[in-house]
Structure formats: C-alpha cells, structure tokens
Design a protein around this motif. Structure first.
Motif, PDB file in Angstrom:
ATOM      1  N   ASP A  23       0.888  -1.233   0.079  1.00  0.00           N
ATOM      2  CA  ASP A  23       0.138   0.082  -0.028  1.00  0.00           C
ATOM      3  C   ASP A  23       1.060   1.347  -0.078  1.00  0.00           C
ATOM      4  O   ASP A  23       0.590   2.305  -0.679  1.00  0.00           O
ATOM      5  N   PHE A  27       0.241   3.337  -3.693  1.00  0.00           N
ATOM      6  CA  PHE A  27      -1.024   4.385  -3.234  1.00  0.00           C
ATOM      7  C   PHE A  27      -1.432   5.059  -4.304  1.00  0.00           C
ATOM      8  O   PHE A  27      -2.561   5.274  -4.881  1.00  0.00           O
ATOM      9  N   ASP A  30      -3.328   3.445  -7.270  1.00  0.00           N
ATOM     10  CA  ASP A  30      -4.378   3.253  -6.714  1.00  0.00           C
ATOM     11  C   ASP A  30      -5.336   4.401  -6.951  1.00  0.00           C
ATOM     12  O   ASP A  30      -6.848   4.366  -7.350  1.00  0.00           O
ATOM     13  N   ALA A  58      -5.783   3.407   4.448  1.00  0.00           N
ATOM     14  CA  ALA A  58      -5.112   2.466   3.931  1.00  0.00           C
ATOM     15  C   ALA A  58      -4.172   1.668   4.673  1.00  0.00           C
ATOM     16  O   ALA A  58      -4.142   0.514   4.889  1.00  0.00           O
ATOM     17  N   SER A  62      -3.993  -1.913   6.344  1.00  0.00           N
ATOM     18  CA  SER A  62      -3.104  -2.696   5.611  1.00  0.00           C
ATOM     19  C   SER A  62      -2.557  -4.087   6.314  1.00  0.00           C
ATOM     20  O   SER A  62      -2.825  -5.196   5.839  1.00  0.00           O
ATOM     21  N   ARG A 116     -10.844  -4.726   5.349  1.00  0.00           N
ATOM     22  CA  ARG A 116     -10.623  -3.981   4.034  1.00  0.00           C
ATOM     23  C   ARG A 116     -11.590  -3.168   3.730  1.00  0.00           C
ATOM     24  O   ARG A 116     -11.615  -1.992   3.173  1.00  0.00           O
ATOM     25  N   GLU A 120     -11.823   0.738   2.679  1.00  0.00           N
ATOM     26  CA  GLU A 120     -11.874   1.055   1.150  1.00  0.00           C
ATOM     27  C   GLU A 120     -12.870   2.303   0.861  1.00  0.00           C
ATOM     28  O   GLU A 120     -12.628   3.202   0.296  1.00  0.00           O
ATOM     29  N   LYS A 123     -11.141   5.399   2.244  1.00  0.00           N
ATOM     30  CA  LYS A 123     -10.083   5.927   1.205  1.00  0.00           C
ATOM     31  C   LYS A 123     -10.723   6.263  -0.088  1.00  0.00           C
ATOM     32  O   LYS A 123     -10.073   7.305  -0.462  1.00  0.00           O
TER      33      LYS A 123
END
Length: 284
Positions: A23, A27, A30, A58, A62, A116, A120, A123
């Motif tokens: 991550d 990142f 992403d 994140a 992680s 997660r 998410e 994020k």
C-alpha cells in the motif's frame, strides 16, 4: 511452540509486512485508478492533485487485513490439502491442490474484507476529493448524515467487494501456486526463491486484475455513490449512460498496480516467511 502456532505467527507477521509495503509503494496508482473509475471522470475527481489523499485509512487497515488473509489462507490451505483427498478420493493430486488453493483463498478474502471494506470506503471517498482527509470521511460515516446507519455506511459495497475479490483470488492464487510449483519442478528444488515467487505473483496478479476490472468498476461506483442502489441497477445505469467501455475504466493502472503490487505483496510475504522459518530452525 506447535506447528499451528508457528504457522499462525509466520502468517501474521509476513502478511502484515506484505500488506503495508504494497500500500505504501503503490497508493498513488490506486488513486489514479479510483479517479478514472469515479463518476465524472479523472480530472473532475482531482486529476493528479493529492495522490496520497486517503493514505491514512489504507495504512491503518493494511497490516490487519493482509494478516487476516494469510492466517486464513495458510491454515485453510493446509487443512484442505489433507482433508480433500479423504472425502474425495477420486480427485487427482493436481486438481485437489487447485481446489484447496481456491477454497482457502476465497475464505481468506472474506476474512480480510472485514477490515478492508470500511477502509476502502473511507479511502476512496477521500481519493475522489469528496472529503479533505480520511478522518473527515470517517466522521461523516460515523455521524450517519447519509441516514443509512454506521455499519451499513462503513460496509457499503461489501457485496460487490466480495463479488470482485473471490473471482480475483481464485484466479490469482491457484495460478501463483501452480507457477511456483512448475518452476520448482523445473529447477529440481523443493521451493523457489522469494524473488522468483515475486515474479510469479506479479504475473498471476496482473492477469487476475485485468479479467476482474468490470467488477472493480462496479465496486468503486457503489462505494462512491451517495445513494443506495443495487448492483444490477447500477450496472444497467452505467451501460445506458456510459456504454460498455466504462466497465474497463482504469484497466491500465489497475493491471499495472496489481501486477507490480503482486510482486511486492507476495515477494515480501515469501521473504519474511522464509526468514521467520529460517530463524525458527536455527533456534529450535
């Protein structure tokens, strides 16, 4: 310590290191992928500005999510490899191994998504500049201003995430394990090096990422939506308003990110795992 205790600790530490390293390294890619998939397009959702927006959520998630995955995956893989031949003696060794990897990886993803998915949600809303920080995004969900409830707000997109992750992982991990096995057989060794394992992870991850991009688009749009909508209705709306091409939005960054990320994720996991196992042998 027992073998089960050693396996648990190895999976816990190796998985946490792998998730955090991946991550941190990838990142920004992403973020680019999220903005390409978000409604309105790339520049409307921030373009190249603030590529590390949402990093906090994140990083916090992680280590625990990756650790949960590998604890479940390694434990279930060992269990299924020993039990499947007992219950299904007609299966040959290769088929039994592939099924074991698929089942173990699927259960691992379900466990990891407990951590997660909320990360998410936070994020991606921060990446698309709906909020200035992960903390602000989290406060919005917890305050229940959307009226959907805190739990439902944090786990928005749970179904589509699972729908994306399970197909992804049943492609990636059996392919990854099979490539490692073929390489080891070719070299006449029991186990290939972490670097070669990383290369196998890169190829397997990139292929799985490209194939499952449409599911990733649906997941992203659902998480970013301010209204609740079913996956079927969302897919119909996207098809009607933006055409078939929208389902492959961000395929380049996603494939590149997960291919390179697979190398780091599985490479770090293999390296840390080998180190811990080596230290255990020295100390025992």
């Amino acid at each position: 310590m027992t073998d089960n205790s050693n396996l648990f600790i190895t999976s816990l530490i190796s998985g946490g290191a792998a998730g955090t390293a991946t991550d941190l390294a990838f990142f920004p890619i992403d973020t680019l992928k999220t903005r390409l998939q978000a409604k309105g397009g790339f520049f409307h959702n921030g373009g190249f500005r603030g590529l590390y927006k949402g990093l906090g959520s994140a990083v916090v998630a992680s280590a625990p999510s990756a650790s949960l995955f590998f604890i479940t995956y390694d434990g279930c893989k060992r269990y299924f490899k020993s039990e499947l031949p007992v219950y299904f003696p007609a299966l040959d060794v290769s088929t039994s191994a592939h099924i074991s990897h698929m089942l173990a990886a699927s259960l691992g993803e379900i466990a990891a998504c407990m951590v997660r998915v909320p990360a998410e949600v936070i994020k991606q809303r921060t990446q698309s500049l709906q909020f200035n920080s992960s903390l602000e995004s989290l406060k919005y969900v917890i305050s229940n201003k959307s009226g959907e409830g805190v739990i439902r707000g944090l786990y928005r997109g749970w179904g589509t995430t699972i729908m994306r992750e399970i197909p992804f992982t049943i492609i990636q991990f059996p392919l990854y394990e099979h490539m490692k096995s073929l390489w080891a057989e070719y070299e006449g060794v029991e186990k290939i090096s972490p670097l070669k394992g990383a290369l196998c992870g890169s190829i397997a991850g990139g292929f799985a990422a490209a194939v499952t991009t449409p599911l990733d688009v649906l997941k992203t749009r659902l998480m970013l939506s301010k209204e609740r909508i079913s996956v079927i209705n969302l897919a119909k709306n996207l098809l009607k308003e933006e055409g078939y091409a929208v389902f492959f939005s961000g395929i380049g960054p996603r494939t590149m990110w997960i291919s390179a990320g697979g190398a780091i994720f599985l490479g770090v996991y293999e390296s840390v795992s080998s180190f811990l196992q080596h230290e255990k042998m020295i100390l025992s």
